[in-house]
Design a protein around this motif. Structure first.
Motif, PDB file in Angstrom:
ATOM      1  N   ILE A  67      12.768  -1.517  -1.610  1.00 36.47           N
ATOM      2  CA  ILE A  67      11.870  -0.446  -1.181  1.00 36.47           C
ATOM      3  C   ILE A  67      12.481   0.881  -1.612  1.00 36.47           C
ATOM      4  O   ILE A  67      13.650   1.155  -1.310  1.00 36.47           O
ATOM      5  N   LYS A  68      11.691   1.677  -2.280  1.00 39.97           N
ATOM      6  CA  LYS A  68      12.163   2.993  -2.732  1.00 39.97           C
ATOM      7  C   LYS A  68      11.141   4.046  -2.311  1.00 39.97           C
ATOM      8  O   LYS A  68       9.938   3.867  -2.514  1.00 39.97           O
ATOM      9  N   ILE A  69      11.625   5.127  -1.720  1.00 44.70           N
ATOM     10  CA  ILE A  69      10.763   6.232  -1.321  1.00 44.70           C
ATOM     11  C   ILE A  69      10.787   7.272  -2.431  1.00 44.70           C
ATOM     12  O   ILE A  69      11.842   7.842  -2.752  1.00 44.70           O
ATOM     13  N   LYS A  70       9.632   7.502  -2.996  1.00 44.92           N
ATOM     14  CA  LYS A  70       9.504   8.460  -4.092  1.00 44.92           C
ATOM     15  C   LYS A  70       8.990   9.800  -3.550  1.00 44.92           C
ATOM     16  O   LYS A  70       8.819   9.979  -2.348  1.00 44.92           O
ATOM     17  N   GLU A  71       8.704  10.715  -4.477  1.00 40.61           N
ATOM     18  CA  GLU A  71       8.320  12.078  -4.079  1.00 40.61           C
ATOM     19  C   GLU A  71       7.085  12.086  -3.180  1.00 40.61           C
ATOM     20  O   GLU A  71       7.057  12.783  -2.164  1.00 40.61           O
ATOM     21  N   ASP A  72       6.046  11.288  -3.537  1.00 43.16           N
ATOM     22  CA  ASP A  72       4.818  11.331  -2.751  1.00 43.16           C
ATOM     23  C   ASP A  72       4.263   9.943  -2.446  1.00 43.16           C
ATOM     24  O   ASP A  72       3.100   9.791  -2.084  1.00 43.16           O
ATOM     25  N   HIS A  73       5.092   8.904  -2.573  1.00 46.44           N
ATOM     26  CA  HIS A  73       4.646   7.547  -2.284  1.00 46.44           C
ATOM     27  C   HIS A  73       5.872   6.638  -2.139  1.00 46.44           C
ATOM     28  O   HIS A  73       7.012   7.091  -2.304  1.00 46.44           O
ATOM     29  N   ALA A  74       5.620   5.376  -1.825  1.00 51.51           N
ATOM     30  CA  ALA A  74       6.688   4.386  -1.739  1.00 51.51           C
ATOM     31  C   ALA A  74       6.436   3.286  -2.763  1.00 51.51           C
ATOM     32  O   ALA A  74       5.280   2.989  -3.109  1.00 51.51           O
ATOM     33  N   GLU A  75       7.521   2.667  -3.236  1.00 46.11           N
ATOM     34  CA  GLU A  75       7.414   1.558  -4.173  1.00 46.11           C
ATOM     35  C   GLU A  75       8.142   0.348  -3.607  1.00 46.11           C
ATOM     36  O   GLU A  75       9.158   0.478  -2.910  1.00 46.11           O
ATOM     37  N   TYR A  76       7.606  -0.833  -3.917  1.00 45.07           N
ATOM     38  CA  TYR A  76       8.175  -2.081  -3.403  1.00 45.07           C
ATOM     39  C   TYR A  76       8.239  -3.089  -4.530  1.00 45.07           C
ATOM     40  O   TYR A  76       7.261  -3.296  -5.263  1.00 45.07           O
ATOM     41  N   ASP A  77       9.389  -3.712  -4.698  1.00 51.68           N
ATOM     42  CA  ASP A  77       9.596  -4.731  -5.727  1.00 51.68           C
ATOM     43  C   ASP A  77       9.691  -6.100  -5.059  1.00 51.68           C
ATOM     44  O   ASP A  77      10.757  -6.465  -4.539  1.00 51.68           O
ATOM     45  N   PRO A  78       8.601  -6.872  -5.031  1.00 50.24           N
ATOM     46  CA  PRO A  78       8.627  -8.171  -4.339  1.00 50.24           C
ATOM     47  C   PRO A  78       9.590  -9.163  -4.968  1.00 50.24           C
ATOM     48  O   PRO A  78      10.077 -10.074  -4.287  1.00 50.24           O
ATOM     49  N   GLU A  79       9.898  -8.991  -6.258  1.00 52.28           N
ATOM     50  CA  GLU A  79      10.828  -9.912  -6.912  1.00 52.28           C
ATOM     51  C   GLU A  79      12.263  -9.673  -6.450  1.00 52.28           C
ATOM     52  O   GLU A  79      13.078 -10.598  -6.416  1.00 52.28           O
ATOM     53  N   ALA A  80      12.580  -8.428  -6.100  1.00 52.27           N
ATOM     54  CA  ALA A  80      13.924  -8.118  -5.610  1.00 52.27           C
ATOM     55  C   ALA A  80      14.081  -8.439  -4.130  1.00 52.27           C
ATOM     56  O   ALA A  80      15.198  -8.633  -3.641  1.00 52.27           O
ATOM     57  N   CYS A  81      12.970  -8.513  -3.413  1.00 51.92           N
ATOM     58  CA  CYS A  81      12.990  -8.714  -1.951  1.00 51.92           C
ATOM     59  C   CYS A  81      13.712 -10.009  -1.588  1.00 51.92           C
ATOM     60  O   CYS A  81      13.505 -11.048  -2.211  1.00 51.92           O
ATOM     61  N   ILE A  82      14.567  -9.952  -0.581  1.00 52.38           N
ATOM     62  CA  ILE A  82      15.267 -11.151  -0.094  1.00 52.38           C
ATOM     63  C   ILE A  82      14.699 -11.626   1.242  1.00 52.38           C
ATOM     64  O   ILE A  82      15.238 -12.541   1.865  1.00 52.38           O
ATOM     65  N   GLY A  83      13.616 -10.989   1.708  1.00 50.95           N
ATOM     66  CA  GLY A  83      12.973 -11.421   2.944  1.00 50.95           C
ATOM     67  C   GLY A  83      13.785 -11.149   4.183  1.00 50.95           C
ATOM     68  O   GLY A  83      13.773 -11.926   5.130  1.00 50.95           O
ATOM     69  N   CYS A  84      14.480 -10.007   4.226  1.00 50.59           N
ATOM     70  CA  CYS A  84      15.419  -9.745   5.322  1.00 50.59           C
ATOM     71  C   CYS A  84      14.735  -9.266   6.593  1.00 50.59           C
ATOM     72  O   CYS A  84      15.386  -9.128   7.622  1.00 50.59           O
ATOM     73  N   PHE A  85      13.430  -8.962   6.514  1.00 47.82           N
ATOM     74  CA  PHE A  85      12.661  -8.583   7.699  1.00 47.82           C
ATOM     75  C   PHE A  85      12.886  -7.132   8.102  1.00 47.82           C
ATOM     76  O   PHE A  85      12.319  -6.646   9.061  1.00 47.82           O
ATOM     77  N   GLN A 134       0.843  -1.191   0.000  1.00 44.38           N
ATOM     78  CA  GLN A 134       0.000   0.000   0.000  1.00 44.38           C
ATOM     79  C   GLN A 134       0.880   1.244   0.000  1.00 44.38           C
ATOM     80  O   GLN A 134       0.908   2.022   0.944  1.00 44.38           O
ATOM     81  N   GLY A 135       1.623   1.416  -1.097  1.00 47.34           N
ATOM     82  CA  GLY A 135       2.613   2.478  -1.181  1.00 47.34           C
ATOM     83  C   GLY A 135       2.047   3.881  -1.099  1.00 47.34           C
ATOM     84  O   GLY A 135       2.762   4.827  -0.730  1.00 47.34           O
ATOM     85  N   ASP A 136       0.754   4.040  -1.424  1.00 44.16           N
ATOM     86  CA  ASP A 136       0.160   5.374  -1.353  1.00 44.16           C
ATOM     87  C   ASP A 136      -0.023   5.852   0.081  1.00 44.16           C
ATOM     88  O   ASP A 136      -0.283   7.044   0.301  1.00 44.16           O
ATOM     89  N   ASN A 137       0.110   4.946   1.046  1.00 47.51           N
ATOM     90  CA  ASN A 137       0.029   5.363   2.451  1.00 47.51           C
ATOM     91  C   ASN A 137       1.271   6.125   2.894  1.00 47.51           C
ATOM     92  O   ASN A 137       1.296   6.730   3.964  1.00 47.51           O
ATOM     93  N   CYS A 138       2.316   6.056   2.084  1.00 46.95           N
ATOM     94  CA  CYS A 138       3.557   6.790   2.377  1.00 46.95           C
ATOM     95  C   CYS A 138       3.451   8.197   1.792  1.00 46.95           C
ATOM     96  O   CYS A 138       3.052   8.360   0.633  1.00 46.95           O
ATOM     97  N   VAL A 139       3.835   9.201   2.577  1.00 46.70           N
ATOM     98  CA  VAL A 139       3.787  10.584   2.082  1.00 46.70           C
ATOM     99  C   VAL A 139       5.027  10.931   1.269  1.00 46.70           C
ATOM    100  O   VAL A 139       5.142  12.037   0.744  1.00 46.70           O
ATOM    101  N   GLY A 140       5.949   9.990   1.175  1.00 45.71           N
ATOM    102  CA  GLY A 140       7.128  10.182   0.351  1.00 45.71           C
ATOM    103  C   GLY A 140       8.151  11.120   0.951  1.00 45.71           C
ATOM    104  O   GLY A 140       8.406  11.085   2.167  1.00 45.71           O
ATOM    105  N   GLU A 141       8.735  11.942   0.138  1.00 48.08           N
ATOM    106  CA  GLU A 141       9.870  12.748   0.560  1.00 48.08           C
ATOM    107  C   GLU A 141       9.497  13.885   1.504  1.00 48.08           C
ATOM    108  O   GLU A 141      10.381  14.559   2.034  1.00 48.08           O
ATOM    109  N   GLU A 142       8.208  14.091   1.738  1.00 46.49           N
ATOM    110  CA  GLU A 142       7.795  15.065   2.744  1.00 46.49           C
ATOM    111  C   GLU A 142       8.083  14.560   4.161  1.00 46.49           C
ATOM    112  O   GLU A 142       8.208  15.353   5.088  1.00 46.49           O
ATOM    113  N   CYS A 143       8.153  13.246   4.308  1.00 50.95           N
ATOM    114  CA  CYS A 143       8.384  12.659   5.635  1.00 50.95           C
ATOM    115  C   CYS A 143       9.822  12.938   6.068  1.00 50.95           C
ATOM    116  O   CYS A 143      10.765  12.738   5.294  1.00 50.95           O
ATOM    117  N   PRO A 144      10.037  13.375   7.312  1.00 53.61           N
ATOM    118  CA  PRO A 144      11.406  13.644   7.765  1.00 53.61           C
ATOM    119  C   PRO A 144      12.283  12.394   7.837  1.00 53.61           C
ATOM    120  O   PRO A 144      13.504  12.502   7.892  1.00 53.61           O
TER     121      PRO A 144
END
Length: 438
Positions: free
Chosen positions: A220-238, A196-206
Protein backbone atom coordinates in the motif's frame (compact mmCIF):
# COMPACT_ATOMS: atom_id res chain seq x y z
CA UNK A 1 -18.82 -23.03 39.20
CA UNK A 2 -20.46 -19.63 39.46
CA UNK A 3 -18.89 -16.31 40.43
CA UNK A 4 -20.48 -15.90 43.87
CA UNK A 5 -18.21 -15.46 46.88
CA UNK A 6 -19.01 -16.83 50.34
CA UNK A 7 -15.55 -17.59 51.71
CA UNK A 8 -11.96 -18.37 50.77
CA UNK A 9 -12.76 -21.62 48.97
CA UNK A 10 -15.38 -19.90 46.79
CA UNK A 11 -13.11 -17.22 45.35
CA UNK A 12 -12.70 -17.31 41.58
CA UNK A 13 -9.05 -18.50 41.76
CA UNK A 14 -10.01 -21.20 44.29
CA UNK A 15 -12.85 -22.37 42.08
CA UNK A 16 -10.47 -22.57 39.12
CA UNK A 17 -8.16 -24.77 41.19
CA UNK A 18 -11.05 -27.03 42.16
CA UNK A 19 -12.32 -27.30 38.59
CA UNK A 20 -8.80 -28.19 37.40
CA UNK A 21 -9.09 -31.32 39.52
CA UNK A 22 -12.79 -32.03 38.91
CA UNK A 23 -12.22 -31.97 35.14
CA UNK A 24 -9.10 -34.12 35.37
CA UNK A 25 -6.84 -31.58 33.72
CA UNK A 26 -3.89 -33.01 35.62
CA UNK A 27 -4.33 -36.19 33.57
CA UNK A 28 -3.32 -34.32 30.40
CA UNK A 29 0.36 -34.62 31.27
CA UNK A 30 2.83 -36.82 33.10
CA UNK A 31 5.27 -35.85 35.80
CA UNK A 32 8.20 -34.03 34.21
CA UNK A 33 6.27 -33.05 31.08
CA UNK A 34 6.62 -29.55 29.66
CA UNK A 35 3.17 -27.93 29.76
CA UNK A 36 2.21 -24.84 27.74
CA UNK A 37 -0.23 -22.62 29.62
CA UNK A 38 -1.86 -20.90 26.64
CA UNK A 39 -3.47 -17.59 27.54
CA UNK A 40 -3.97 -14.03 26.31
CA UNK A 41 -2.07 -11.42 28.32
CA UNK A 42 -4.08 -8.43 27.12
CA UNK A 43 -3.50 -5.61 24.67
CA UNK A 44 -2.16 -2.14 25.55
CA UNK A 45 -4.79 -0.38 27.71
CA UNK A 46 -7.29 -3.21 27.50
CA UNK A 47 -8.73 -3.70 30.98
CA UNK A 48 -10.93 -6.80 30.61
CA UNK A 49 -8.24 -9.43 29.98
CA UNK A 50 -7.67 -12.18 32.54
CA UNK A 51 -6.02 -11.02 35.74
CA UNK A 52 -2.54 -12.51 36.18
CA UNK A 53 -3.70 -14.34 39.32
CA UNK A 54 -6.26 -16.27 37.28
CA UNK A 55 -3.44 -17.71 35.19
CA UNK A 56 -0.99 -18.10 38.07
CA UNK A 57 -3.25 -20.52 39.93
CA UNK A 58 -3.23 -22.81 36.89
CA UNK A 59 0.56 -22.65 36.79
CA UNK A 60 0.57 -23.71 40.44
CA UNK A 61 -1.80 -26.61 39.71
CA UNK A 62 0.42 -27.86 36.89
CA UNK A 63 3.40 -27.77 39.26
CA UNK A 64 1.38 -29.56 41.93
CA UNK A 65 0.76 -32.38 39.43
CA UNK A 66 4.44 -32.58 38.49
CA UNK A 67 4.36 -30.68 35.20
CA UNK A 68 6.89 -28.06 34.13
CA UNK A 69 4.79 -25.08 33.01
CA UNK A 70 5.49 -22.08 30.84
CA UNK A 71 2.96 -19.32 30.15
CA UNK A 72 2.72 -18.60 26.45
CA UNK A 73 1.13 -16.67 23.63
CA UNK A 74 2.15 -15.79 20.07
CA UNK A 75 2.94 -12.65 18.09
CA UNK A 76 0.06 -10.97 16.32
CA UNK A 77 -0.78 -9.95 12.80
CA UNK A 78 -0.72 -6.16 12.37
CA UNK A 79 -4.51 -6.10 12.63
CA UNK A 80 -4.39 -2.90 14.66
CA UNK A 81 -2.01 -0.17 13.63
CA UNK A 82 -0.65 0.39 17.12
CA UNK A 83 -0.86 -3.23 18.28
CA UNK A 84 1.58 -3.90 21.10
CA UNK A 85 2.27 -7.58 20.42
CA UNK A 86 3.56 -7.80 16.83
CA UNK A 87 7.05 -8.90 17.95
CA UNK A 88 8.12 -10.97 20.92
CA UNK A 89 9.98 -8.05 22.47
CA UNK A 90 6.94 -5.76 22.24
CA UNK A 91 4.67 -8.55 23.41
CA UNK A 92 6.72 -9.20 26.55
CA UNK A 93 6.86 -5.48 27.35
CA UNK A 94 3.10 -5.24 26.98
CA UNK A 95 2.61 -8.38 29.09
CA UNK A 96 4.77 -6.97 31.89
CA UNK A 97 2.78 -3.73 31.83
CA UNK A 98 -0.35 -5.84 32.24
CA UNK A 99 1.13 -7.74 35.18
CA UNK A 100 2.44 -10.87 33.45
CA UNK A 101 6.09 -11.51 34.30
CA UNK A 102 8.12 -14.60 35.13
CA UNK A 103 7.97 -13.51 38.78
CA UNK A 104 4.20 -13.04 38.86
CA UNK A 105 3.60 -16.29 36.98
CA UNK A 106 6.15 -18.38 38.84
CA UNK A 107 7.46 -19.77 35.54
CA UNK A 108 8.91 -18.55 32.25
CA UNK A 109 6.83 -16.55 29.77
CA UNK A 110 7.53 -17.67 26.21
CA UNK A 111 6.34 -16.13 22.95
CA UNK A 112 6.07 -19.42 21.13
CA UNK A 113 6.52 -18.33 17.52
CA UNK A 114 9.75 -16.41 18.09
CA UNK A 115 10.81 -12.79 17.82
CA UNK A 116 8.98 -12.04 14.57
CA UNK A 117 6.52 -14.92 14.46
CA UNK A 118 8.52 -17.04 12.03
CA UNK A 119 9.10 -20.11 14.19
CA UNK A 120 6.36 -22.58 13.36
CA UNK A 121 5.47 -26.10 12.28
CA UNK A 122 3.56 -26.55 9.02
CA UNK A 123 0.66 -29.00 9.28
CA UNK A 124 -1.36 -30.56 6.47
CA UNK A 125 -5.13 -30.40 6.98
CA UNK A 126 -6.40 -33.05 4.53
CA UNK A 127 -9.99 -32.91 5.83
CA UNK A 128 -10.14 -29.12 6.23
CA UNK A 129 -13.29 -27.44 5.00
CA UNK A 130 -11.49 -24.36 3.66
CA UNK A 131 -7.87 -24.66 4.87
CA UNK A 132 -5.44 -27.21 3.43
CA UNK A 133 -2.65 -26.36 5.85
CA UNK A 134 -1.93 -24.66 9.13
CA UNK A 135 1.12 -23.10 10.75
CA UNK A 136 1.37 -23.83 14.47
CA UNK A 137 3.73 -21.92 16.76
CA UNK A 138 6.74 -24.17 17.32
CA UNK A 139 7.02 -23.57 21.08
CA UNK A 140 3.49 -24.87 21.57
CA UNK A 141 3.76 -27.62 18.96
CA UNK A 142 6.89 -28.94 20.72
CA UNK A 143 5.34 -28.94 24.21
CA UNK A 144 4.34 -32.25 25.79
CA UNK A 145 0.90 -30.94 26.77
CA UNK A 146 -1.17 -27.78 26.95
CA UNK A 147 -3.70 -26.19 29.29
CA UNK A 148 -5.76 -23.60 27.41
CA UNK A 149 -6.81 -20.81 29.80
CA UNK A 150 -9.35 -18.60 28.05
CA UNK A 151 -11.41 -15.49 28.66
CA UNK A 152 -14.93 -16.12 27.34
CA UNK A 153 -16.33 -12.93 25.76
CA UNK A 154 -17.46 -11.49 22.45
CA UNK A 155 -15.29 -10.86 19.40
CA UNK A 156 -15.73 -8.50 16.47
CA UNK A 157 -14.73 -11.04 13.81
CA UNK A 158 -14.81 -14.35 15.68
CA UNK A 159 -18.32 -13.58 17.08
CA UNK A 160 -17.20 -14.92 20.45
CA UNK A 161 -13.84 -15.75 21.95
CA UNK A 162 -13.28 -18.91 23.96
CA UNK A 163 -11.25 -22.09 23.93
CA UNK A 164 -11.49 -22.76 20.19
CA UNK A 165 -10.30 -19.31 19.17
CA UNK A 166 -7.55 -19.42 21.79
CA UNK A 167 -6.23 -22.47 19.95
CA UNK A 168 -7.04 -21.49 16.36
CA UNK A 169 -5.59 -17.99 16.44
CA UNK A 170 -3.58 -18.03 19.65
CA UNK A 171 -1.56 -21.11 18.67
CA UNK A 172 -0.90 -19.88 15.13
CA UNK A 173 2.40 -18.32 14.13
CA UNK A 174 2.28 -15.03 12.29
CA UNK A 175 1.89 -16.62 8.87
CA UNK A 176 -0.53 -19.03 10.52
CA UNK A 177 -2.71 -16.05 11.45
CA UNK A 178 -2.43 -14.67 7.91
CA UNK A 179 -3.51 -18.09 6.66
CA UNK A 180 -6.53 -18.40 8.98
CA UNK A 181 -7.67 -14.86 8.16
CA UNK A 182 -7.99 -15.90 4.49
CA UNK A 183 -6.83 -12.56 3.11
CA UNK A 184 -5.15 -14.39 0.22
CA UNK A 185 -7.99 -16.83 -0.51
CA UNK A 186 -8.69 -17.00 -4.28
CA UNK A 187 -12.43 -16.35 -3.86
CA UNK A 188 -13.08 -14.39 -0.67
CA UNK A 189 -9.58 -13.04 0.00
CA UNK A 190 -9.11 -9.30 0.44
CA UNK A 191 -6.48 -9.16 -2.29
CA UNK A 192 -9.22 -10.20 -4.73
CA UNK A 193 -11.48 -7.29 -3.87
CA UNK A 194 -11.66 -4.23 -6.08
CA UNK A 195 -9.35 -1.50 -4.77
CA UNK A 196 -10.78 2.02 -4.72
CA UNK A 197 -7.65 4.12 -4.33
CA UNK A 198 -9.34 7.31 -5.51
CA UNK A 199 -11.32 7.34 -2.25
CA UNK A 200 -8.07 8.29 -0.52
CA UNK A 201 -7.28 12.02 -0.44
CA UNK A 202 -3.59 11.17 -0.34
CA UNK A 203 -1.02 13.35 1.33
CA UNK A 204 -3.61 15.94 2.36
CA UNK A 205 -4.80 13.49 5.02
CA UNK A 206 -3.12 14.08 8.41
CA UNK A 207 -2.75 10.30 8.79
CA UNK A 208 -1.11 9.66 5.43
CA UNK A 209 2.28 8.80 6.97
CA UNK A 210 0.63 6.34 9.35
CA UNK A 211 -1.31 4.66 6.55
CA UNK A 212 1.80 4.55 4.38
CA UNK A 213 3.59 2.61 7.11
CA UNK A 214 0.83 0.09 7.78
CA UNK A 215 1.96 -2.47 5.22
CA UNK A 216 5.20 -4.30 6.14
CA UNK A 217 5.97 -5.07 2.46
CA UNK A 218 4.92 -1.75 0.94
CA UNK A 219 1.93 -3.14 -0.97
CA UNK A 220 0.00 0.00 0.00
CA UNK A 221 1.42 3.36 -1.01
CA UNK A 222 -0.10 6.76 -0.27
CA UNK A 223 0.44 9.12 -3.16
CA UNK A 224 -0.17 12.87 -3.51
CA UNK A 225 -3.93 12.60 -4.10
CA UNK A 226 -4.75 8.87 -4.00
CA UNK A 227 -3.63 5.47 -2.72
CA UNK A 228 -2.14 2.56 -4.66
CA UNK A 229 -2.29 -1.15 -3.83
CA UNK A 230 -0.24 -3.98 -5.32
CA UNK A 231 -2.16 -7.25 -4.79
CA UNK A 232 0.79 -9.28 -6.06
CA UNK A 233 3.04 -7.90 -3.31
CA UNK A 234 0.37 -8.35 -0.62
CA UNK A 235 1.14 -11.05 1.97
CA UNK A 236 -2.37 -11.00 3.48
CA UNK A 237 -1.22 -9.64 6.84
CA UNK A 238 -4.63 -8.11 7.64
CA UNK A 239 -3.07 -4.75 8.49
CA UNK A 240 -5.02 -3.00 5.75
CA UNK A 241 -8.36 -3.39 7.53
CA UNK A 242 -8.00 0.17 8.83
CA UNK A 243 -8.06 1.46 5.26
CA UNK A 244 -11.13 -0.61 4.49
CA UNK A 245 -13.29 0.47 7.39
CA UNK A 246 -12.09 4.04 7.83
CA UNK A 247 -11.49 5.12 4.26
CA UNK A 248 -13.49 2.58 2.20
CA UNK A 249 -10.58 1.75 -0.08
CA UNK A 250 -11.86 -1.71 -1.01
CA UNK A 251 -15.17 -2.80 -2.46
CA UNK A 252 -16.42 -4.71 0.56
CA UNK A 253 -19.36 -6.51 -1.06
CA UNK A 254 -17.61 -9.80 -0.24
CA UNK A 255 -16.96 -8.81 3.36
CA UNK A 256 -19.72 -10.96 4.87
CA UNK A 257 -18.63 -13.98 2.83
CA UNK A 258 -15.10 -13.48 4.11
CA UNK A 259 -16.31 -13.17 7.71
CA UNK A 260 -18.28 -16.41 7.56
CA UNK A 261 -15.47 -18.38 5.99
CA UNK A 262 -13.00 -16.97 8.50
CA UNK A 263 -15.14 -18.60 11.21
CA UNK A 264 -14.83 -21.92 9.36
CA UNK A 265 -11.08 -21.46 8.93
CA UNK A 266 -10.70 -21.06 12.70
CA UNK A 267 -12.43 -24.41 13.16
CA UNK A 268 -10.11 -26.03 10.61
CA UNK A 269 -7.00 -24.66 12.32
CA UNK A 270 -8.08 -25.48 15.88
CA UNK A 271 -8.94 -29.04 14.86
CA UNK A 272 -5.55 -29.53 13.18
CA UNK A 273 -3.58 -28.10 16.09
CA UNK A 274 -5.32 -30.25 18.68
CA UNK A 275 -4.83 -33.33 16.53
CA UNK A 276 -1.11 -32.54 16.22
CA UNK A 277 -0.60 -32.18 19.95
CA UNK A 278 -3.06 -34.95 20.78
CA UNK A 279 -6.50 -34.24 22.15
CA UNK A 280 -5.78 -36.29 25.26
CA UNK A 281 -2.84 -33.98 26.02
CA UNK A 282 -4.92 -30.78 26.19
CA UNK A 283 -7.19 -29.41 28.90
CA UNK A 284 -9.38 -26.32 28.86
CA UNK A 285 -10.38 -23.82 31.51
CA UNK A 286 -12.45 -20.73 30.70
CA UNK A 287 -13.24 -17.71 32.85
CA UNK A 288 -16.62 -16.32 31.79
CA UNK A 289 -16.14 -13.01 33.58
CA UNK A 290 -16.14 -9.40 32.34
CA UNK A 291 -17.95 -10.64 29.24
CA UNK A 292 -17.33 -7.72 26.92
CA UNK A 293 -18.61 -7.53 23.31
CA UNK A 294 -15.09 -7.33 21.84
CA UNK A 295 -11.92 -9.31 22.40
CA UNK A 296 -8.90 -8.64 24.61
CA UNK A 297 -6.97 -7.75 21.42
CA UNK A 298 -8.35 -4.21 21.27
CA UNK A 299 -6.83 -1.29 23.23
CA UNK A 300 -9.82 -0.83 25.53
CA UNK A 301 -12.84 -2.64 26.92
CA UNK A 302 -16.55 -1.90 26.61
CA UNK A 303 -19.19 -2.54 29.27
CA UNK A 304 -19.91 -6.28 29.72
CA UNK A 305 -22.98 -7.47 27.82
CA UNK A 306 -24.17 -10.07 30.34
CA UNK A 307 -23.41 -10.76 34.01
CA UNK A 308 -20.54 -13.02 34.99
CA UNK A 309 -21.22 -16.71 34.45
CA UNK A 310 -18.30 -18.18 36.41
CA UNK A 311 -15.59 -20.69 35.56
CA UNK A 312 -15.74 -23.73 33.24
CA UNK A 313 -13.32 -26.62 32.78
CA UNK A 314 -13.34 -29.51 30.32
CA UNK A 315 -11.23 -31.89 28.26
CA UNK A 316 -13.27 -30.92 25.16
CA UNK A 317 -12.84 -27.50 23.50
CA UNK A 318 -16.18 -27.70 21.68
CA UNK A 319 -18.18 -28.73 24.73
CA UNK A 320 -16.73 -26.01 26.95
CA UNK A 321 -17.49 -23.31 24.39
CA UNK A 322 -21.00 -24.56 23.64
CA UNK A 323 -21.79 -24.78 27.36
CA UNK A 324 -20.70 -21.16 27.86
CA UNK A 325 -22.64 -20.03 24.78
CA UNK A 326 -25.79 -21.80 25.96
CA UNK A 327 -25.50 -20.24 29.40
CA UNK A 328 -24.87 -16.80 27.91
CA UNK A 329 -28.01 -17.14 25.81
CA UNK A 330 -30.04 -17.93 28.92
CA UNK A 331 -28.78 -14.74 30.59
CA UNK A 332 -30.42 -11.33 30.49
CA UNK A 333 -28.41 -8.52 28.94
CA UNK A 334 -26.86 -5.69 30.96
CA UNK A 335 -28.64 -2.33 30.53
CA UNK A 336 -26.64 0.23 28.58
CA UNK A 337 -24.38 -2.39 27.00
CA UNK A 338 -24.06 -3.55 23.40
CA UNK A 339 -26.72 -6.16 24.23
CA UNK A 340 -29.22 -3.33 24.60
CA UNK A 341 -27.93 -1.52 21.52
CA UNK A 342 -28.34 -4.70 19.43
CA UNK A 343 -31.68 -5.67 21.04
CA UNK A 344 -30.58 -9.01 22.54
CA UNK A 345 -31.47 -8.26 26.15
CA UNK A 346 -33.90 -11.11 26.76
CA UNK A 347 -33.07 -14.59 28.06
CA UNK A 348 -33.12 -16.86 25.03
CA UNK A 349 -31.59 -14.33 22.65
CA UNK A 350 -28.38 -15.48 21.02
CA UNK A 351 -26.22 -12.76 22.51
CA UNK A 352 -23.14 -12.83 20.31
CA UNK A 353 -25.01 -13.70 17.11
CA UNK A 354 -27.12 -10.60 17.68
CA UNK A 355 -24.25 -8.31 18.65
CA UNK A 356 -21.93 -9.24 15.78
CA UNK A 357 -24.51 -10.15 13.12
CA UNK A 358 -23.02 -13.57 12.35
CA UNK A 359 -23.88 -17.00 13.73
CA UNK A 360 -22.05 -17.88 16.93
CA UNK A 361 -22.34 -21.56 16.00
CA UNK A 362 -20.23 -21.71 12.82
CA UNK A 363 -16.85 -22.34 14.47
CA UNK A 364 -17.98 -24.94 17.06
CA UNK A 365 -20.03 -26.67 14.36
CA UNK A 366 -16.92 -26.85 12.18
CA UNK A 367 -14.84 -28.40 14.95
CA UNK A 368 -17.58 -30.89 15.79
CA UNK A 369 -17.91 -31.87 12.13
CA UNK A 370 -14.15 -32.47 11.98
CA UNK A 371 -14.25 -34.65 15.10
CA UNK A 372 -12.31 -32.24 17.30
CA UNK A 373 -14.95 -32.22 20.02
CA UNK A 374 -18.62 -32.67 20.79
CA UNK A 375 -21.47 -30.19 21.10
CA UNK A 376 -23.14 -32.58 23.53
CA UNK A 377 -22.17 -32.03 27.11
CA UNK A 378 -23.24 -32.61 30.68
CA UNK A 379 -23.03 -29.48 32.81
CA UNK A 380 -21.68 -30.60 36.19
CA UNK A 381 -21.75 -28.11 39.08
CA UNK A 382 -19.39 -29.43 41.77
CA UNK A 383 -19.83 -28.37 45.39
CA UNK A 384 -17.45 -25.75 46.74
CA UNK A 385 -14.73 -27.25 48.91
CA UNK A 386 -15.14 -26.98 52.66
CA UNK A 387 -11.36 -26.99 53.15
CA UNK A 388 -10.74 -23.25 53.55
CA UNK A 389 -7.11 -23.72 54.66
CA UNK A 390 -6.24 -25.50 51.42
CA UNK A 391 -6.56 -22.24 49.51
CA UNK A 392 -4.07 -20.40 51.69
CA UNK A 393 -1.37 -22.97 50.97
CA UNK A 394 0.99 -20.57 49.23
CA UNK A 395 1.38 -18.42 52.33
CA UNK A 396 0.25 -20.39 55.38
CA UNK A 397 -0.14 -23.93 56.57
CA UNK A 398 -3.26 -24.93 58.55
CA UNK A 399 -1.20 -24.77 61.77
CA UNK A 400 0.42 -21.41 61.09
CA UNK A 401 -2.13 -18.68 60.27
CA UNK A 402 -1.18 -15.01 60.16
CA UNK A 403 -1.63 -14.65 63.91
CA UNK A 404 1.13 -17.21 64.45
CA UNK A 405 3.62 -15.07 62.50
CA UNK A 406 2.48 -11.86 64.19
CA UNK A 407 2.76 -13.56 67.56
CA UNK A 408 6.43 -14.21 66.89
CA UNK A 409 6.86 -10.53 66.06
CA UNK A 410 5.08 -9.52 69.26
CA UNK A 411 7.55 -11.58 71.26
CA UNK A 412 10.39 -9.58 69.70
CA UNK A 413 8.97 -6.07 69.58
CA UNK A 414 6.37 -5.97 72.31
CA UNK A 415 2.90 -4.52 72.15
CA UNK A 416 1.63 -2.28 69.36
CA UNK A 417 -0.76 -0.58 71.76
CA UNK A 418 0.28 3.06 72.31
CA UNK A 419 1.31 4.09 75.85
CA UNK A 420 -1.78 4.64 77.95
CA UNK A 421 -4.01 2.89 75.41
CA UNK A 422 -6.02 4.28 72.52
CA UNK A 423 -7.87 7.56 73.00
CA UNK A 424 -11.57 7.78 72.08
CA UNK A 425 -14.48 10.11 72.63
CA UNK A 426 -16.59 8.39 75.28
CA UNK A 427 -19.66 9.74 73.52
CA UNK A 428 -19.58 10.38 69.77
CA UNK A 429 -20.20 14.02 68.92
CA UNK A 430 -22.87 13.10 66.34
CA UNK A 431 -25.30 10.21 66.45
CA UNK A 432 -25.22 7.47 63.86
CA UNK A 433 -28.86 8.21 63.10
CA UNK A 434 -27.94 11.74 62.03
CA UNK A 435 -25.36 10.30 59.62
CA UNK A 436 -27.72 7.71 58.14
CA UNK A 437 -29.77 9.92 55.81
CA UNK A 438 -28.99 11.59 52.52
Amino acid sequence: MDDRYTGMASSIPAKAEQLFDHAGLGDCFDRGDTVAIKCHMGEWNNSAYLRPLQVRVIVDKVKEHGGIPFVTDTTTAPYYYYGARSTAALHLENAARNGFTAQSMGCPIVISDGMYGTEDVRLDIPDGIILKEGFMAKGIADADAMIVVSHFKGHGYGVYGGSIKNVAIGCSSKRGKFNVHLCMHPEVGWNRWSFQGDNCVGEECPDHVLCGNICPVGAIKIKEDHAEYDPEACIGCFGHQRLLFRCDLWDSTKLNDWKRWFLVAMGDAASAYTQHLGGERIGYLSYALDITPACDCVPGADRPVIPNLGVFASRDMVAIDVAALDMSDRSAGIPGSAAETKNVMNPGDEKFTGIVGLSQWITPNTCALLGAGSKDYELVVPPVSEDEARFAHSLFSPETPSGWYLGKAMERFGTWTPPGGYRYNPRPRVSVEELSHR
